[in-house]
Design an enzyme around this catalytic site. Structure first.
Site, PDB file in Angstrom:
ATOM      1  N   GLU A 363      21.565  26.250  95.283  1.00  0.00           N
ATOM      2  CA  GLU A 363      21.406  25.849  93.864  1.00  0.00           C
ATOM      3  C   GLU A 363      20.428  26.778  93.141  1.00  0.00           C
ATOM      4  OE1 GLU A 363      21.790  21.833  92.754  1.00  0.00           O
ATOM      5  OE2 GLU A 363      22.953  21.330  94.542  1.00  0.00           O
TER       6      GLU A 363
HETATM    7  N1  CAA Z   1      22.051  25.985  80.305  1.00  0.00           N
HETATM    8  C1  CAA Z   1      23.008  26.371  79.439  1.00  0.00           C
HETATM    9  N2  CAA Z   1      23.454  27.644  79.330  1.00  0.00           N
HETATM   10  C2  CAA Z   1      22.900  28.546  80.151  1.00  0.00           C
HETATM   11  C3  CAA Z   1      21.904  28.219  81.083  1.00  0.00           C
HETATM   12  C4  CAA Z   1      21.475  26.865  81.144  1.00  0.00           C
HETATM   13  N3  CAA Z   1      20.543  26.454  81.999  1.00  0.00           N
HETATM   14  N4  CAA Z   1      21.564  29.336  81.754  1.00  0.00           N
HETATM   15  C5  CAA Z   1      22.313  30.335  81.277  1.00  0.00           C
HETATM   16  N5  CAA Z   1      23.132  29.849  80.284  1.00  0.00           N
HETATM   17  C6  CAA Z   1      24.095  30.578  79.478  1.00  0.00           C
HETATM   18  C7  CAA Z   1      23.409  31.661  78.657  1.00  0.00           C
HETATM   19  O1  CAA Z   1      22.903  31.131  77.439  1.00  0.00           O
HETATM   20  C8  CAA Z   1      24.534  32.648  78.429  1.00  0.00           C
HETATM   21  O2  CAA Z   1      25.384  32.208  77.390  1.00  0.00           O
HETATM   22  P1  CAA Z   1      25.426  32.984  75.943  1.00  0.00           P
HETATM   23  O3  CAA Z   1      25.818  34.404  76.265  1.00  0.00           O
HETATM   24  O4  CAA Z   1      26.432  32.220  75.165  1.00  0.00           O
HETATM   25  O5  CAA Z   1      24.027  32.871  75.412  1.00  0.00           O
HETATM   26  C9  CAA Z   1      25.331  32.535  79.714  1.00  0.00           C
HETATM   27  O6  CAA Z   1      25.000  31.281  80.313  1.00  0.00           O
HETATM   28  C10 CAA Z   1      25.041  33.663  80.687  1.00  0.00           C
HETATM   29  O7  CAA Z   1      23.652  33.615  80.934  1.00  0.00           O
HETATM   30  P2  CAA Z   1      22.803  34.889  81.297  1.00  0.00           P
HETATM   31  O8  CAA Z   1      23.094  35.995  80.324  1.00  0.00           O
HETATM   32  O9  CAA Z   1      21.407  34.443  81.445  1.00  0.00           O
HETATM   33  O10 CAA Z   1      23.461  35.297  82.692  1.00  0.00           O
HETATM   34  P3  CAA Z   1      22.908  36.128  83.905  1.00  0.00           P
HETATM   35  O11 CAA Z   1      24.035  36.888  84.489  1.00  0.00           O
HETATM   36  O12 CAA Z   1      21.665  36.864  83.527  1.00  0.00           O
HETATM   37  O13 CAA Z   1      22.597  34.982  85.005  1.00  0.00           O
HETATM   38  C11 CAA Z   1      21.388  33.281  86.101  1.00  0.00           C
HETATM   39  C12 CAA Z   1      21.839  33.867  84.782  1.00  0.00           C
HETATM   40  C13 CAA Z   1      20.330  32.254  85.722  1.00  0.00           C
HETATM   41  C14 CAA Z   1      20.784  34.311  87.022  1.00  0.00           C
HETATM   42  C15 CAA Z   1      22.626  32.577  86.772  1.00  0.00           C
HETATM   43  O14 CAA Z   1      23.575  33.533  87.175  1.00  0.00           O
HETATM   44  C16 CAA Z   1      22.247  31.718  87.953  1.00  0.00           C
HETATM   45  O15 CAA Z   1      21.771  30.597  87.782  1.00  0.00           O
HETATM   46  N6  CAA Z   1      22.525  32.189  89.201  1.00  0.00           N
HETATM   47  C17 CAA Z   1      22.333  31.376  90.390  1.00  0.00           C
HETATM   48  C18 CAA Z   1      23.585  30.608  90.713  1.00  0.00           C
HETATM   49  C19 CAA Z   1      23.323  29.409  91.569  1.00  0.00           C
HETATM   50  O16 CAA Z   1      22.407  28.633  91.327  1.00  0.00           O
HETATM   51  N7  CAA Z   1      24.182  29.204  92.553  1.00  0.00           N
HETATM   52  C20 CAA Z   1      24.079  28.042  93.362  1.00  0.00           C
HETATM   53  C21 CAA Z   1      25.421  27.708  93.906  1.00  0.00           C
HETATM   54  S1  CAA Z   1      25.816  26.002  93.851  1.00  0.00           S
HETATM   55  C22 CAA Z   1      25.173  25.325  95.264  1.00  0.00           C
HETATM   56  O17 CAA Z   1      24.349  25.878  95.935  1.00  0.00           O
HETATM   57  C23 CAA Z   1      25.654  23.956  95.493  1.00  0.00           C
HETATM   58  C24 CAA Z   1      25.601  23.459  96.858  1.00  0.00           C
HETATM   59  O18 CAA Z   1      26.627  23.335  97.500  1.00  0.00           O
HETATM   60  C25 CAA Z   1      24.350  22.915  97.403  1.00  0.00           C
END
Ligand code: CAA
Length: 380
Positions: A363
């Site tokens: 996550e």
């Molecule tokens: N809420 C709403 N929108 C969001 C957001 C949030 N918390 N975070 C990002 N966004 C939106 C941004 O506003 C953007 O939209 P706009 O272009 O319209 O403004 C869009 O999402 C893309 O965001 P970024 O430009 O910030 O994207 P990025 O490529 O820089 O990545 C990141 C952002 C935070 C690194 C994201 O890729 C991330 O969270 N990565 C980790 C993924 C993750 O947590 N994976 C876990 C897998 S699930 C799991 O583990 C479940 C399980 O089985 C236990």
């Protein structure tokens, strides 16, 4: 912030503690060894209302707040983090996502059964080449008019082998980047959907983690969650709350290991006295206790932010980052306090140490939490 708990919250905490002691503790070592978790225990967690804690009662949930949910997560995780990750994914990622963004038909068809624990769900974002870099989705969902045609592979999917409902993130329009991603509800029995190999893991070995394969899976349009192109935002918004659940899991792992170390240090003797009387051990316990309380404050703060309708992206990321670090540090120290016995499975702390590691990874890794936190701080 006042974190005094209501009578209802104390009851939920106690119910989770009792369930963990009477139902999860027996067999937890064997389940870890054999990498299994019985369906009957999942069913019992459903009957007790742990699988849809925050879902409105009209959809079969328990209608509770996030603070109640983290209290239960902490207690379950003290004993069995494999059980608690199933609870966390079903509650935070699947039920919350469907209740918040699903249509009424989707809620009636899927949420009611998921919230009651009749079936469980999985959240499918990660791929072989899209873990932290979640916008790089290779799974495709091609628009075919009345349905999407889904192809690709998902990796490390919690509940992968036993879920009936899968929330799948996939790229519909590559040219639109993350704005061309959709979230689709896939059912286990849809043609072309295949459960891939089960992972042989370091920790949370009782939880069921698989890769999933999609080969021309026809998913009806009515199974899309939200507007066309909402899928990436859906994933991010859902994960923001999911991180509070995992923070609570990390807190529980840390607190579970600390409780074992505290008890042991008051019983085990060395150099003519209980080892707790040696400052080397007493100071370890002091550090553990302080860090766990600090982690708890962050977890409760994030839960209260969510319950109050405040933004919780920052507080949830801080809670997960810190609580998972505390889980790792505390479990390593607990093994040290128990010495040779700490290295032996019967004493539980070595398992908690192995379980702690994943809380710094799934996550959103600790590094991803720092991206979220630093962006928030810099944009404030
Ligand atoms: N809420 C709403 N929108 C969001 C957001 C949030 N918390 N975070 C990002 N966004 C939106 C941004 O506003 C953007 O939209 P706009 O272009 O319209 O403004 C869009 O999402 C893309 O965001 P970024 O430009 O910030 O994207 P990025 O490529 O820089 O990545 C990141 C952002 C935070 C690194 C994201 O890729 C991330 O969270 N990565 C980790 C993924 C993750 O947590 N994976 C876990 C897998 S699930 C799991 O583990 C479940 C399980 O089985 C236990």
């Amino acid at each position: 912030m006042d974190f005094s708990l209501s009578e209802e919250q104390l009851m939920i905490q106690q119910a989770a503690k009792d369930f963990a002691q009477t139902e999860l503790l027996p067999g937890v070592i064997e389940r870890d060894d054999a990498q299994t978790f019985p369906n009957e225990l999942v069913k019992k967690m459903g009957e007790l209302g742990f699988m849809g804690m925050m879902v409105d009662e009209k959809y079969g949930g328990s209608g509770l707040g996030t603070l109640s949910y983290v209290l239960a997560m902490e207690e379950l995780s003290k004993i069995d983090a494999s059980a608690s990750v199933m609870v966390s994914v079903n509650n935070s990622l699947v039920c919350w996502g469907l209740e918040t963004y699903g249509t009424e038909e989707q809620k009636q068809k899927y949420l009611t059964r998921l919230a009651a624990g009749e079936i469980i769900g999985a959240f499918c974002l990660s791929e072989p080449e899209a873990g932290s870099d979640a916008t790089s989705q290779k799974t495709t969902a091609i628009d075919k008019g009345d349905h999407y045609l889904v192809n690709g592979t998902k990796n490390w999917i919690t509940n992968g082998g036993r879920a009936e409902v899968f929330l799948v993130i996939a790229q519909t329009d590559t040219a639109k980047g993350h704005k061309g991603i959709n979230a689709l509800i896939v059912e286990k029995d849809m043609a072309g959907f295949e459960i891939g190999p089960k992972e042989n893991k370091l920790g949370i070995r009782g939880s069921d983690t698989h890769s999933l394969l999609f080969n021309d899976v026809k998913v009806p349009k009515e199974n899309r969650i939200g507007e066309d192109g909402f899928g990436f935002k859906f994933a991010m918004k859902t994960l923001a709350g999911g991180r509070i659940g995992i923070a609570a899991q990390a807190l529980g792992i840390a607190a579970g290991a600390y409780e074992i170390a505290l008890k042991y240090s008051k019983e085990r003797k060395a150099f003519g006295t209980e080892i707790a009387n040696h400052q080397a051990i007493a100071f370890k316990l002091a550090d553990m206790h302080t860090k766990i309380q600090a982690a708890r404050n962050l977890v409760y703060q994030a839960a209260c932010d969510k319950d109050a309708g405040n933004d919780y992206t920052l507080s949830g990321a801080m809670a997960k980052l810190y609580a998972s670090e505390v889980a790792m540090e505390t479990t390593v120290e607990a093994v040290q306090v128990l010495g040779g016995n700490g290295f032996v499975k019967d004493y539980h702390v070595e398992r908690l140490m192995r379980d702690a590691k994943i809380t710094q990874i799934y996550e959103g890794t600790s590094e991803i939490q720092k991206i979220v936190i630093s962006r928030s701080v810099l944009n404030a």
